[in-house]
Scaffold this motif. Structure first.
Motif, PDB file in Angstrom:
ATOM      1  N   THR A 190     -28.719  34.547  22.843  1.00 54.58           N
ATOM      2  CA  THR A 190     -29.129  33.263  23.406  1.00 54.58           C
ATOM      3  C   THR A 190     -28.226  32.983  24.625  1.00 54.58           C
ATOM      4  O   THR A 190     -27.370  33.313  24.716  1.00 54.58           O
ATOM      5  N   GLY A 191     -28.605  31.774  25.293  1.00 46.31           N
ATOM      6  CA  GLY A 191     -28.211  31.333  26.509  1.00 46.31           C
ATOM      7  C   GLY A 191     -26.583  30.823  25.920  1.00 46.31           C
ATOM      8  O   GLY A 191     -25.361  31.343  26.622  1.00 46.31           O
ATOM      9  N   PRO A 192     -26.344  30.262  25.171  1.00 51.39           N
ATOM     10  CA  PRO A 192     -25.283  29.691  24.615  1.00 51.39           C
ATOM     11  C   PRO A 192     -24.035  30.669  23.895  1.00 51.39           C
ATOM     12  O   PRO A 192     -22.991  30.910  24.222  1.00 51.39           O
ATOM     13  N   ALA A 193     -24.794  31.718  23.486  1.00 53.30           N
ATOM     14  CA  ALA A 193     -23.978  33.042  22.985  1.00 53.30           C
ATOM     15  C   ALA A 193     -23.784  33.833  24.073  1.00 53.30           C
ATOM     16  O   ALA A 193     -22.494  34.333  24.213  1.00 53.30           O
ATOM     17  N   LEU A 194     -24.329  33.740  25.245  1.00 59.81           N
ATOM     18  CA  LEU A 194     -23.863  34.746  26.491  1.00 59.81           C
ATOM     19  C   LEU A 194     -22.722  33.899  26.986  1.00 59.81           C
ATOM     20  O   LEU A 194     -21.663  34.574  27.463  1.00 59.81           O
TER      21      LEU A 194
END
Length: 335
Positions: free
Chosen positions: A293-297
């Motif tokens: 996900t974006g936040p995980a990246l």
């Protein structure tokens, strides 16, 4: 043997180092010794196929004295064809510059002259004169991008009439891609020692112990969310003396590639052009992106930036730092 035809010369800048066009004068230009050597081998092979009695002479432009070129290019007693290889043009003497400028205007019959320049601007007057005459120029530049190395490996196997799958090409480039000569030797070994389609198991058997290959496997497992496999491979690598720095570098490269394709739209070929990646890298990163996900990246990028500084001197325990990063990344990825 008839002299190399003057009409075979063509505008410089595009001669293929795998298939050098024969001409009375040729230029090999650039610092990649492997490509220069391959190109020179091709010229020798073609000329000896024309006449096995080919006479070979080598000169060093950096230790040249006036008159040498004219002397070795002069007809021999039995008029054998001649190949004159002149190395070290980047350090050429003024005597060589003057003799070469005179010679290339009227090359001797039955003589092929190959000039080898390691790059730079030394002898610009000669380089400009060669260009003006349309002398074939073979670019001997390093292959710096992974996409170029992938193409190189594919071509090596194609010439050997062997097949290698895309993942095996990628693994081989990751393992031995730092040196073009080593990469060529690896291709030759795999061609000689395997049968059928070459796959990642074959590459791992011969080159899996390389630092680059180990880093590649750690990064793949972590980005896929496979924490146990990533940590197991990492700990084995660290236990056998692998430095944490290239491991972090491989992780960072993989995360950057996933970030590039995460929101991108288009075909693999189009994105490869737009993002400066090869199509197989785009496909691989897209597969990895399915776990993210974006936040995980963002989390992964931050922990890698911190870890990079830590393994380069800011942390008392760089081993713990890289283990922590792998754990964070593998946990952040969706299973």
């Amino acid at each position: 043997m008839s002299p190399a035809p003057r009409t075979s010369q063509r505008p410089s800048g595009g001669a293929d180092w795998r298939d050098v066009p024969l001409a009375p004068v040729m230029l090999l230009f650039g610092p990649e010794d492997f490509i220069s050597s391959r190109a020179m081998d091709d010229v020798r092979r073609k000329l000896r196929a024309r006449d096995a009695e080919l006479e070979l002479t080598t000169l060093d432009a950096g230790h040249y004295t006036a008159g040498q070129l004219g002397m070795v290019a002069s007809p021999s007693l039995f008029s054998e064809p001649k190949l004159i290889e002149v190395a070290s043009l980047a350090t050429m003497t003024d005597d060589f510059l003057q003799d070469a400028l005179a010679y290339i205007k009227d090359p001797a019959p039955e003589v092929t002259l190959v000039l080898i320049h390691g790059g730079g601007t030394r002898g610009k007057k000669l380089l400009d004169a060669l260009k003006a005459l349309g002398v074939p120029r073979v670019e001997c530049q390093p292959l710096k991008k992974d996409a170029e190395k992938v193409q190189f490996v594919s071509a090596e196997f194609s010439l050997a009439k062997r097949r290698i799958d895309a993942q095996a090409v990628r693994a081989l480039v990751a393992a031995v891609g730092a040196s073009l000569s080593e990469l060529a030797a690896a291709c030759s070994q795999l061609v000689a020692d395997t049968t059928g389609m070459v796959n990642t198991d074959d590459v791992d058997k011969y080159y899996g112990g390389r630092v680059e290959a180990t880093a590649f496997r750690v990064a793949d497992a972590a980005l896929a969310g496979n924490g146990p496999a990533a940590l197991s491979t990492l700990r084995h690598a660290l236990a056998t003396g692998v430095d944490p720095v290239p491991l972090v570098g491989a992780l960072a490269m993989k995360v950057r590639q996933v970030a590039k394709v995460f929101s991108a739209r288009g075909s693999s070929a189009q994105l490869a052009r737009d993002l400066g990646m090869s199509p197989w890298q785009v496909d691989s990163a897209r597969r990895d992106a399915g776990h993210w996900t974006g936040p995980a990246l963002v989390t992964a990028i931050k922990v890698l930036a911190e870890t990079d500084a830590q393994v380069k001197g800011e942390a008392k325990d760089p081993v713990y730092a890289v283990e922590h990063a792998v754990t964070v990344i593998a946990t952040a990825a969706r299973h």
